[in-house]
Write a protein that holds these residues in place. Structure first.
Motif, PDB file in Angstrom:
ATOM      1  N   HIS A 151       0.841  -1.199   0.000  1.00 16.36           N
ATOM      2  CA  HIS A 151       0.000   0.000   0.000  1.00 16.36           C
ATOM      3  C   HIS A 151       0.873   1.245   0.000  1.00 16.36           C
ATOM      4  N   SER A 152       0.593   2.191  -0.898  1.00 18.32           N
ATOM      5  CA  SER A 152       1.275   3.474  -0.954  1.00 18.32           C
ATOM      6  C   SER A 152       2.775   3.272  -1.147  1.00 18.32           C
ATOM      7  N   TYR A 153       3.622   3.749  -0.229  1.00 18.22           N
ATOM      8  CA  TYR A 153       5.062   3.510  -0.378  1.00 18.22           C
ATOM      9  C   TYR A 153       5.364   2.018  -0.379  1.00 18.22           C
ATOM     10  N   GLY A 154       4.565   1.254   0.330  1.00 16.58           N
ATOM     11  CA  GLY A 154       4.732  -0.189   0.320  1.00 16.58           C
ATOM     12  C   GLY A 154       4.530  -0.782  -1.061  1.00 16.58           C
ATOM     13  N   ALA A 155       3.688  -0.134  -1.889  1.00 17.02           N
ATOM     14  CA  ALA A 155       3.509  -0.590  -3.268  1.00 17.02           C
ATOM     15  C   ALA A 155       4.780  -0.352  -4.078  1.00 17.02           C
ATOM     16  N   THR A 156       5.479   0.744  -3.794  1.00 19.63           N
ATOM     17  CA  THR A 156       6.754   1.003  -4.464  1.00 19.63           C
ATOM     18  C   THR A 156       7.763  -0.075  -4.092  1.00 19.63           C
ATOM     19  N   VAL A 157       7.783  -0.472  -2.821  1.00 20.13           N
ATOM     20  CA  VAL A 157       8.668  -1.551  -2.384  1.00 20.13           C
ATOM     21  C   VAL A 157       8.259  -2.872  -3.032  1.00 20.13           C
ATOM     22  N   ALA A 158       6.954  -3.121  -3.122  1.00 17.50           N
ATOM     23  CA  ALA A 158       6.467  -4.349  -3.754  1.00 17.50           C
ATOM     24  C   ALA A 158       6.886  -4.414  -5.220  1.00 17.50           C
ATOM     25  N   MET A 159       6.845  -3.274  -5.912  1.00 15.67           N
ATOM     26  CA  MET A 159       7.288  -3.239  -7.305  1.00 15.67           C
ATOM     27  C   MET A 159       8.781  -3.543  -7.397  1.00 15.67           C
ATOM     28  N   ALA A 160       9.559  -3.002  -6.473  1.00 14.36           N
ATOM     29  CA  ALA A 160      10.993  -3.279  -6.467  1.00 14.36           C
ATOM     30  C   ALA A 160      11.256  -4.759  -6.240  1.00 14.36           C
ATOM     31  N   MET A 161      10.444  -5.395  -5.400  1.00 15.60           N
ATOM     32  CA  MET A 161      10.597  -6.830  -5.177  1.00 15.60           C
ATOM     33  C   MET A 161      10.290  -7.604  -6.447  1.00 15.60           C
ATOM     34  N   GLY A 162       9.212  -7.228  -7.129  1.00 18.85           N
ATOM     35  CA  GLY A 162       8.854  -7.914  -8.364  1.00 18.85           C
ATOM     36  C   GLY A 162       9.883  -7.750  -9.455  1.00 18.85           C
ATOM     37  N   LEU A 163      10.485  -6.570  -9.548  1.00 22.83           N
ATOM     38  CA  LEU A 163      11.475  -6.300 -10.590  1.00 22.83           C
ATOM     39  C   LEU A 163      12.844  -6.906 -10.267  1.00 22.83           C
ATOM     40  N   ASP A 164      13.284  -6.755  -9.019  1.00 23.29           N
ATOM     41  CA  ASP A 164      14.637  -7.163  -8.647  1.00 23.29           C
ATOM     42  C   ASP A 164      14.719  -8.622  -8.201  1.00 23.29           C
ATOM     43  N   HIS A 165      13.594  -9.189  -7.761  1.00 26.21           N
ATOM     44  CA  HIS A 165      13.605 -10.545  -7.216  1.00 26.21           C
ATOM     45  C   HIS A 165      12.432 -11.358  -7.765  1.00 26.21           C
ATOM     46  N   PRO A 166      12.292 -11.443  -9.074  1.00 28.13           N
ATOM     47  CA  PRO A 166      11.129 -12.125  -9.659  1.00 28.13           C
ATOM     48  C   PRO A 166      11.064 -13.608  -9.305  1.00 28.13           C
TER      49      PRO A 166
END
Length: 337
Positions: A151-166
C-alpha cells in the motif's frame, strides 16, 4: 581624570555590548534548556508509546536488522507491506489481514524503522534496499513465491521486489501506489528530519508534538472523501508513528520516494507475473490516473480496479474486493509454476 570620564562614549558602548551579549547568552541558555527538556519528554513519551502498544507478533533478524511481523493462517503465502507514516496494524484495522488468514498464510511486516522494526543507520533505505531485505526475510520465513501486497510507499517496495527478485515473488497486488516521479511539495516538507544534525535536533524536540498534532488532518486527507472509520484513531498506534526513530524512517522514505520511482519506471514492462492494481478515483495523496492508470497501460497483463468516490485508503474502502483479487493473483501465480 578617570578613563570613564575621558572616554564616556566608548565606555558606554562597551557596557551596551556586554549587556547585549548577556541577553543573547541568557536567551541561548534558556532555549537550550527548553530543547533539552523537550527532548527528555519526547524520549519518555516514546518509551510510554512502546509500553502501551507492545508487539503483537514475532521477530526475525535479517542481516542484523530486527524485523517485527504478524502471522496467521495456512495456505498459499501472502506478504503485506504497509505505507509511509504507518505500521502493519493498518492491515489489521482494515480487516484485510483477518480475511486473508482464512485461506492463506499471511505475513504483515513492519518495514525497517516502523512499528517495532529497527532501521540501523548506514543504508539509505531506498525502495530497492528495503525490497532486498524483505526478500531475505521471505527466504528466512520459508515462504514459497508469495503474493506481495503493498500500500502506498509499500507498493513502491512491492514493485521493487517484483522487478529485482522475480524468482521470489509469485504475484504483486498494488494498493494506491506511487510509480512515476512527480514534483511533490510533501517531499520537501518531509525532508528536514532526514538532514544530519538538524534532523536529529528536530526529531528529538519539536517534530514529535507537531506530528501528533497534525496526525488527525493527515488521516482525514488519506481517507477523503470517505469519512475516517469511527474506530480507526482508537486502534491505530499513532503514538508509535511520532517517535523520533519512526519520524526519521518516514522522512527518509519521503526523500527516496521520487528517485525510487524514477529508477524503476522504465522497467515495469519487464514484469511477467500476475499484477493487480487498485486506485481510488479521488486519491489526494498520489493521484489516480497519473500513477495507477499509467502503470496499467505499461504492465499489459495487469488488472486495474478503480474504486469510485474513494481516496488513498482503498483497502479500507473495499477489503473484500482486495482479498478477492489477492486470491485471484495467488491462483494465477500457482498456475504459472
Amino acid at each position: 581624570m578617570t578613563l570613564e570620564q575621558r572616554y564616556p562614549s566608548a565606555t558606554g558602548h562597551r557596557a551596551a555590548h556586554r549587556s547585549t551579549a548577556s541577553r543573547v547568552g541568557l536567551a541561548l541558555g534558556v532555549t537550550a534548556a527548553a530543547l533539552a527538556g523537550l527532548a527528555a519528554a519526547n524520549a519518555l513519551a516514546a518509551r510510554e508509546a512502546e509500553r502501551r502498544n507492545p508487539p503483537k507478533g514475532r521477530f526475525i533478524t535479517v542481516d542484523g536488522v530486527r524485523l517485527h511481523y504478524l502471522e496467521d493462517g495456512e495456505g498459499p503465502p501472502v506478504v503485506l507491506i504497509h505505507g509511509n507514516v504507518s505500521t502493519s496494524d493498518d492491515f489489521l484495522i482494515s480487516g484485510v489481514f483477518e480475511r486473508l488468514s482464512h485461506n492463506h498464510r499471511v505475513i504483515a511486516i513492519d518495514r525497517p524503522g516502523f512499528g517495532h522494526s529497527e532501521r540501523p543507520r548506514g543504508p539509505s533505505w531506498t525502495p530497492g534496499e528495503q525490497a532486498a531485505l524483505l526478500r531475505r526475510a521471505i527466504d528466512r520465513l520459508g515462504l514459497d513465491r508469495p503474493v506481495v501486497v503493498g500500500h502506498s510507499y509499500g507498493a513502491t517496495v512491492a514493485m521493487a521486489m517484483g522487478l529485482d527478485h522475480p524468482d521470489a515473488v509469485g504475484g504483486v497486488v498494488l494498493l494506491a501506489g506511487y510509480y512515476f516521479p512527480t514534483k511533490r511539495i510533501d517531499v520537501v516538507l518531509a525532508a528536514p528530519p532526514a538532514i544530519p544534525v538538524l534532523g536529529d535536533l528536530l526529531r528529538y524536540t519539536v517534530s514529535p508534538p507537531f506530528g501528533a498534532a497534525s496526525m488527525p488532518l493527515l488521516v482525514k486527507t488519506m481517507f477523503a472523501p470517505m469519512e475516517v472509520p469511527d474506530d480507526f484513531m482508537e486502534r491505530f498506534p499513532t503514538a508509535l508513528t511520532v517517535r523520533p526513530g519512526q519520524l526519521l524512517a518516514s522522512s527518509q522514505d519521503g526523500v527516496t520516494m521520487v528517485p525510487g520511482a524514477d529508477a524503476m519506471q522504465h522497467r515495469y514492462g519487464e514484469l511477467t507475473m500476475p499484477v493487480a492494481i487498485f486506485t481510488g478515483t479521488e486519491d489526494r495523496v498520489v493521484g489516480a490516473e497519473g500513477q495507477s492508470g499509467r502503470l496499467h497501460e505499461v504492465v499489459r497483463q495487469s488488472t486495474l480496479h478503480r474504486l469510485p468516490d474513494v481516496g488513498h485508503m482503498v483497502h479500507h474502502a473495499d477489503p473484500d474486493l482486495v482479498v478477492e483479487e489477492i486470491d485471484r493473483v495467488s491462483a494465477a501465480a500457482k498456475a504459472r509454476v
